[in-house]
Design an enzyme around this catalytic site. Structure first.
Site, PDB file in Angstrom:
ATOM      1  NE  ARG A   1     -17.483  -8.772   3.517  1.00  0.00           N
ATOM      2  CZ  ARG A   1     -16.532  -9.410   3.878  1.00  0.00           C
ATOM      3  NH1 ARG A   1     -16.870  -9.287   5.038  1.00  0.00           N
ATOM      4  NH2 ARG A   1     -16.472 -10.532   3.768  1.00  0.00           N
TER       5      ARG A   1
ATOM      6  CG  HIS B   1     -13.594  -4.584   2.674  1.00  0.00           C
ATOM      7  ND1 HIS B   1     -13.995  -4.364   1.409  1.00  0.00           N
ATOM      8  CD2 HIS B   1     -13.964  -5.878   2.626  1.00  0.00           C
ATOM      9  CE1 HIS B   1     -14.712  -5.267   0.400  1.00  0.00           C
ATOM     10  NE2 HIS B   1     -14.545  -6.340   1.781  1.00  0.00           N
TER      11      HIS B   1
ATOM     12  CD  GLU C   1      -1.923  -2.563   0.700  1.00  0.00           C
ATOM     13  OE1 GLU C   1      -1.841  -3.329   1.433  1.00  0.00           O
ATOM     14  OE2 GLU C   1      -0.519  -2.703   1.871  1.00  0.00           O
TER      15      GLU C   1
ATOM     16  CG  PHE D   1      -4.807  -3.009   4.472  1.00  0.00           C
ATOM     17  CD1 PHE D   1      -4.963  -3.416   5.439  1.00  0.00           C
ATOM     18  CD2 PHE D   1      -5.080  -4.189   3.732  1.00  0.00           C
ATOM     19  CE1 PHE D   1      -4.823  -4.620   6.159  1.00  0.00           C
ATOM     20  CE2 PHE D   1      -5.443  -5.433   4.707  1.00  0.00           C
ATOM     21  CZ  PHE D   1      -5.693  -5.821   5.505  1.00  0.00           C
TER      22      PHE D   1
END
Length: 308
Positions: free
Chosen positions: A165, A107, A56, A81
Protein backbone atom coordinates in the site's frame (compact mmCIF):
# COMPACT_ATOMS: atom_id res chain seq x y z
CA UNK A 1 16.13 7.55 -5.81
CA UNK A 2 13.38 9.09 -7.89
CA UNK A 3 9.76 9.63 -6.93
CA UNK A 4 7.89 7.46 -4.48
CA UNK A 5 5.32 5.14 -6.06
CA UNK A 6 3.43 2.30 -4.39
CA UNK A 7 3.91 -1.10 -5.99
CA UNK A 8 0.11 -1.47 -6.08
CA UNK A 9 -0.05 1.71 -8.21
CA UNK A 10 2.59 0.39 -10.57
CA UNK A 11 0.69 -2.90 -10.78
CA UNK A 12 -2.57 -1.22 -11.77
CA UNK A 13 -0.93 0.82 -14.52
CA UNK A 14 1.11 -2.13 -15.77
CA UNK A 15 -2.10 -4.12 -16.21
CA UNK A 16 -3.45 -1.48 -18.61
CA UNK A 17 -0.23 -1.61 -20.63
CA UNK A 18 -0.34 -5.39 -20.64
CA UNK A 19 -4.02 -5.46 -21.58
CA UNK A 20 -3.29 -3.44 -24.71
CA UNK A 21 -0.66 -5.94 -25.83
CA UNK A 22 -2.40 -9.16 -24.78
CA UNK A 23 -6.13 -9.61 -25.27
CA UNK A 24 -6.06 -12.86 -23.28
CA UNK A 25 -5.53 -10.92 -20.04
CA UNK A 26 -8.59 -10.56 -17.80
CA UNK A 27 -8.73 -8.98 -14.36
CA UNK A 28 -10.84 -9.95 -11.35
CA UNK A 29 -11.24 -7.99 -8.13
CA UNK A 30 -13.15 -8.40 -4.88
CA UNK A 31 -14.78 -4.97 -4.51
CA UNK A 32 -11.43 -3.26 -3.91
CA UNK A 33 -10.48 -1.95 -7.35
CA UNK A 34 -9.89 1.53 -5.94
CA UNK A 35 -7.35 0.18 -3.45
CA UNK A 36 -5.67 -2.56 -5.49
CA UNK A 37 -5.53 -0.14 -8.44
CA UNK A 38 -7.20 -2.51 -10.86
CA UNK A 39 -9.53 0.46 -11.39
CA UNK A 40 -7.23 1.54 -14.22
CA UNK A 41 -7.80 -1.71 -16.09
CA UNK A 42 -11.53 -1.50 -15.36
CA UNK A 43 -11.68 1.92 -16.99
CA UNK A 44 -9.63 0.87 -20.00
CA UNK A 45 -11.13 -2.59 -20.61
CA UNK A 46 -14.50 -2.88 -18.85
CA UNK A 47 -15.41 -5.96 -20.88
CA UNK A 48 -12.40 -7.82 -19.47
CA UNK A 49 -12.85 -6.74 -15.86
CA UNK A 50 -14.93 -8.69 -13.33
CA UNK A 51 -15.88 -7.26 -9.95
CA UNK A 52 -16.75 -10.34 -7.94
CA UNK A 53 -17.86 -8.48 -4.83
CA UNK A 54 -16.70 -9.37 -1.33
CA UNK A 55 -16.39 -13.04 -2.28
CA UNK A 56 -12.72 -13.93 -2.61
CA UNK A 57 -13.24 -17.69 -2.73
CA UNK A 58 -15.70 -17.26 -5.60
CA UNK A 59 -13.28 -14.90 -7.35
CA UNK A 60 -10.45 -17.43 -7.19
CA UNK A 61 -12.65 -20.27 -8.43
CA UNK A 62 -13.96 -18.11 -11.29
CA UNK A 63 -10.38 -17.25 -12.26
CA UNK A 64 -9.55 -20.95 -12.32
CA UNK A 65 -12.42 -21.53 -14.74
CA UNK A 66 -11.41 -18.64 -16.98
CA UNK A 67 -7.87 -20.02 -17.18
CA UNK A 68 -9.20 -23.27 -18.69
CA UNK A 69 -10.54 -21.19 -21.60
CA UNK A 70 -7.08 -19.95 -22.58
CA UNK A 71 -7.41 -16.65 -20.75
CA UNK A 72 -4.82 -15.24 -18.33
CA UNK A 73 -6.64 -14.14 -15.16
CA UNK A 74 -5.06 -11.63 -12.79
CA UNK A 75 -6.84 -11.78 -9.40
CA UNK A 76 -6.57 -8.96 -6.90
CA UNK A 77 -7.72 -8.13 -3.39
CA UNK A 78 -5.94 -7.49 -0.10
CA UNK A 79 -3.30 -10.10 0.75
CA UNK A 80 -5.11 -10.96 3.97
CA UNK A 81 -8.17 -12.04 1.98
CA UNK A 82 -6.55 -13.42 -1.16
CA UNK A 83 -3.90 -15.52 0.55
CA UNK A 84 -5.82 -15.99 3.79
CA UNK A 85 -9.57 -16.22 3.32
CA UNK A 86 -9.34 -17.92 -0.07
CA UNK A 87 -6.45 -20.23 0.82
CA UNK A 88 -8.35 -23.47 0.19
CA UNK A 89 -9.52 -22.31 -3.22
CA UNK A 90 -6.02 -21.12 -4.15
CA UNK A 91 -4.62 -24.48 -3.11
CA UNK A 92 -7.23 -26.83 -4.54
CA UNK A 93 -8.76 -24.91 -7.47
CA UNK A 94 -5.62 -23.25 -8.84
CA UNK A 95 -2.37 -24.81 -7.62
CA UNK A 96 -3.47 -28.45 -7.47
CA UNK A 97 -4.55 -28.56 -11.15
CA UNK A 98 -1.67 -26.19 -12.07
CA UNK A 99 -3.96 -23.58 -13.62
CA UNK A 100 -2.51 -20.42 -15.14
CA UNK A 101 -3.82 -17.85 -12.63
CA UNK A 102 -1.90 -14.84 -11.29
CA UNK A 103 -2.74 -13.88 -7.70
CA UNK A 104 -1.65 -10.27 -7.27
CA UNK A 105 -2.43 -9.20 -3.73
CA UNK A 106 -2.06 -5.71 -2.30
CA UNK A 107 -1.85 -4.25 1.23
CA UNK A 108 0.63 -6.87 2.45
CA UNK A 109 2.83 -6.41 5.52
CA UNK A 110 2.66 -4.06 8.49
CA UNK A 111 3.13 -1.01 6.24
CA UNK A 112 -0.62 -1.20 5.64
CA UNK A 113 -0.58 0.98 8.74
CA UNK A 114 -3.85 2.20 10.18
CA UNK A 115 -5.88 -0.84 9.08
CA UNK A 116 -4.21 -2.73 11.92
CA UNK A 117 -3.30 -6.31 12.65
CA UNK A 118 -6.50 -7.79 11.22
CA UNK A 119 -5.60 -6.50 7.75
CA UNK A 120 -1.79 -6.64 7.89
CA UNK A 121 -0.90 -9.90 6.18
CA UNK A 122 2.40 -11.04 7.66
CA UNK A 123 1.82 -14.73 6.86
CA UNK A 124 1.03 -14.56 3.14
CA UNK A 125 4.50 -15.42 1.81
CA UNK A 126 4.60 -18.46 4.10
CA UNK A 127 1.11 -19.57 3.04
CA UNK A 128 1.82 -19.25 -0.68
CA UNK A 129 5.38 -20.57 -0.47
CA UNK A 130 4.25 -23.85 1.09
CA UNK A 131 1.81 -24.63 -1.74
CA UNK A 132 3.39 -27.11 -4.19
CA UNK A 133 4.25 -25.51 -7.52
CA UNK A 134 3.39 -21.93 -6.49
CA UNK A 135 5.76 -19.20 -7.67
CA UNK A 136 6.12 -16.33 -5.16
CA UNK A 137 7.34 -12.86 -6.16
CA UNK A 138 7.83 -9.75 -3.97
CA UNK A 139 8.89 -6.75 -6.09
CA UNK A 140 11.03 -4.03 -4.51
CA UNK A 141 9.81 -0.98 -6.41
CA UNK A 142 7.46 0.28 -9.13
CA UNK A 143 9.76 -0.58 -12.04
CA UNK A 144 10.28 -4.12 -10.81
CA UNK A 145 6.54 -4.51 -10.32
CA UNK A 146 5.87 -3.56 -13.94
CA UNK A 147 8.45 -6.05 -15.17
CA UNK A 148 7.03 -8.75 -12.90
CA UNK A 149 3.51 -8.24 -14.29
CA UNK A 150 4.73 -8.70 -17.86
CA UNK A 151 6.89 -11.67 -16.87
CA UNK A 152 3.94 -13.36 -15.16
CA UNK A 153 1.79 -12.95 -18.25
CA UNK A 154 4.38 -14.97 -20.19
CA UNK A 155 4.93 -17.44 -17.36
CA UNK A 156 2.82 -20.59 -17.42
CA UNK A 157 1.39 -21.66 -14.08
CA UNK A 158 0.09 -20.32 -10.76
CA UNK A 159 1.91 -17.39 -9.18
CA UNK A 160 1.58 -15.03 -6.23
CA UNK A 161 2.67 -11.38 -6.52
CA UNK A 162 2.91 -9.47 -3.22
CA UNK A 163 2.14 -5.75 -3.41
CA UNK A 164 2.26 -2.90 -0.91
CA UNK A 165 0.00 0.00 0.00
CA UNK A 166 2.79 2.40 0.98
CA UNK A 167 4.47 4.59 -1.65
CA UNK A 168 8.20 3.83 -1.67
CA UNK A 169 11.26 5.07 -3.60
CA UNK A 170 11.81 3.99 -7.18
CA UNK A 171 15.40 2.94 -7.86
CA UNK A 172 17.14 5.23 -10.33
CA UNK A 173 19.20 2.43 -11.85
CA UNK A 174 17.14 0.12 -14.01
CA UNK A 175 17.47 -3.53 -12.99
CA UNK A 176 16.84 -6.66 -15.05
CA UNK A 177 14.02 -8.91 -13.97
CA UNK A 178 13.95 -12.66 -14.40
CA UNK A 179 11.73 -14.95 -12.36
CA UNK A 180 13.96 -16.94 -10.02
CA UNK A 181 17.04 -14.75 -10.52
CA UNK A 182 18.20 -12.44 -7.71
CA UNK A 183 19.65 -8.98 -8.31
CA UNK A 184 22.81 -7.84 -6.50
CA UNK A 185 22.22 -4.15 -5.84
CA UNK A 186 25.35 -3.56 -3.77
CA UNK A 187 28.44 -5.72 -3.61
CA UNK A 188 30.24 -6.35 -0.34
CA UNK A 189 32.47 -8.77 1.53
CA UNK A 190 31.74 -8.39 5.26
CA UNK A 191 28.05 -9.22 5.45
CA UNK A 192 25.33 -10.33 3.02
CA UNK A 193 21.89 -8.79 3.38
CA UNK A 194 19.13 -10.64 1.53
CA UNK A 195 15.95 -8.56 1.32
CA UNK A 196 12.64 -8.41 -0.52
CA UNK A 197 9.87 -5.89 -1.17
CA UNK A 198 9.93 -2.62 0.76
CA UNK A 199 12.88 -3.82 2.80
CA UNK A 200 15.25 -3.73 -0.18
CA UNK A 201 15.45 0.07 -0.07
CA UNK A 202 15.74 0.06 3.72
CA UNK A 203 18.57 -2.46 3.46
CA UNK A 204 20.40 -0.34 0.90
CA UNK A 205 20.15 2.66 3.22
CA UNK A 206 21.28 0.49 6.13
CA UNK A 207 24.30 -0.60 4.08
CA UNK A 208 25.31 3.05 3.67
CA UNK A 209 25.17 3.52 7.44
CA UNK A 210 27.23 0.37 7.94
CA UNK A 211 29.78 1.58 5.41
CA UNK A 212 30.31 4.71 7.51
CA UNK A 213 31.41 2.35 10.30
CA UNK A 214 33.73 0.41 8.01
CA UNK A 215 31.38 -2.53 7.41
CA UNK A 216 31.15 -3.59 3.77
CA UNK A 217 27.63 -4.98 3.21
CA UNK A 218 26.32 -6.67 0.09
CA UNK A 219 22.60 -6.13 -0.58
CA UNK A 220 20.81 -8.75 -2.65
CA UNK A 221 17.24 -8.27 -3.87
CA UNK A 222 15.51 -11.65 -3.62
CA UNK A 223 12.41 -10.63 -5.57
CA UNK A 224 11.53 -14.27 -6.23
CA UNK A 225 11.10 -16.12 -2.95
CA UNK A 226 10.14 -19.30 -4.76
CA UNK A 227 11.91 -20.60 -6.76
CA UNK A 228 14.78 -18.90 -4.93
CA UNK A 229 18.14 -18.18 -6.57
CA UNK A 230 20.12 -20.86 -4.75
CA UNK A 231 23.37 -20.15 -6.57
CA UNK A 232 23.36 -16.47 -5.60
CA UNK A 233 22.41 -17.17 -1.98
CA UNK A 234 25.15 -19.77 -1.56
CA UNK A 235 27.76 -17.59 -3.28
CA UNK A 236 27.21 -14.58 -1.02
CA UNK A 237 26.89 -16.66 2.14
CA UNK A 238 30.25 -18.28 1.39
CA UNK A 239 31.82 -14.98 0.42
CA UNK A 240 30.65 -12.95 3.43
CA UNK A 241 30.21 -15.73 6.03
CA UNK A 242 27.64 -13.53 7.82
CA UNK A 243 24.07 -13.53 6.53
CA UNK A 244 21.04 -11.39 7.39
CA UNK A 245 17.58 -11.60 5.87
CA UNK A 246 15.23 -8.61 6.02
CA UNK A 247 11.52 -8.83 5.29
CA UNK A 248 8.25 -7.09 6.10
CA UNK A 249 6.73 -10.45 7.01
CA UNK A 250 6.78 -12.86 9.90
CA UNK A 251 10.20 -14.32 10.58
CA UNK A 252 8.40 -17.66 10.37
CA UNK A 253 8.00 -19.14 6.90
CA UNK A 254 9.06 -16.21 4.73
CA UNK A 255 12.26 -15.04 3.06
CA UNK A 256 14.39 -15.86 6.10
CA UNK A 257 13.31 -19.47 6.15
CA UNK A 258 13.65 -19.74 2.36
CA UNK A 259 17.28 -18.58 2.58
CA UNK A 260 17.92 -20.82 5.60
CA UNK A 261 16.59 -23.82 3.68
CA UNK A 262 19.19 -23.20 0.97
CA UNK A 263 22.10 -22.76 3.37
CA UNK A 264 21.35 -25.46 5.91
CA UNK A 265 23.99 -28.18 5.71
CA UNK A 266 25.65 -26.42 2.76
CA UNK A 267 27.30 -23.25 4.11
CA UNK A 268 28.62 -22.75 7.63
CA UNK A 269 27.88 -19.09 8.33
CA UNK A 270 26.43 -16.69 10.86
CA UNK A 271 22.71 -16.33 10.15
CA UNK A 272 20.09 -13.89 11.48
CA UNK A 273 16.52 -13.06 10.45
CA UNK A 274 15.11 -9.53 10.68
CA UNK A 275 11.34 -9.25 10.32
CA UNK A 276 8.11 -9.25 12.28
CA UNK A 277 8.43 -11.47 15.38
CA UNK A 278 5.79 -14.04 16.32
CA UNK A 279 3.02 -11.49 16.91
CA UNK A 280 0.34 -9.59 15.03
CA UNK A 281 0.75 -6.10 13.61
CA UNK A 282 -0.68 -2.95 15.15
CA UNK A 283 -2.61 0.08 13.97
CA UNK A 284 -0.67 3.28 13.37
CA UNK A 285 1.05 5.38 10.72
CA UNK A 286 3.02 3.13 8.39
CA UNK A 287 6.34 4.73 9.35
CA UNK A 288 5.59 4.29 13.05
CA UNK A 289 4.55 0.65 12.66
CA UNK A 290 7.67 -0.17 10.65
CA UNK A 291 9.74 1.46 13.38
CA UNK A 292 7.89 -0.53 16.05
CA UNK A 293 9.14 -3.75 14.45
CA UNK A 294 12.69 -2.56 13.79
CA UNK A 295 12.24 -2.35 10.02
CA UNK A 296 13.80 1.05 9.32
CA UNK A 297 17.29 1.54 7.87
CA UNK A 298 18.90 2.84 11.09
CA UNK A 299 17.38 -0.02 13.09
CA UNK A 300 18.46 -2.62 10.56
CA UNK A 301 22.00 -1.22 10.59
CA UNK A 302 22.08 -1.18 14.38
CA UNK A 303 20.76 -4.75 14.55
CA UNK A 304 23.43 -5.96 12.16
CA UNK A 305 26.23 -4.12 14.00
CA UNK A 306 25.10 -5.60 17.33
CA UNK A 307 25.31 -9.14 15.96
CA UNK A 308 28.62 -8.87 14.12
Amino acid sequence: MADKIATREAYGKALVELGEKNDKVVVLDADLAGATMTKYFKAAYPDRFYDMGIAEANMVDTAAGLSTMGLIPFCSTFAMFGAGRAYEQVRNSIAYPKFNVKLCMSHAGVSVGEDGGSHQAIEDIALMRVIPGMTVIVPADANETRKAVFALADFQGPAYLRLARLATPVFEEDQPFEIGKANVLRDGTDVAIFACGLMVNESLEAAKLLAADGIDAAVINIHTIKPIDRECVIHYAQRCSKVFTVEEHSTIGGLGDAVADVLMGVVNCGFHKIGVPDQFGQSGKAADVLKEYGLTAPQIAANIKAKL
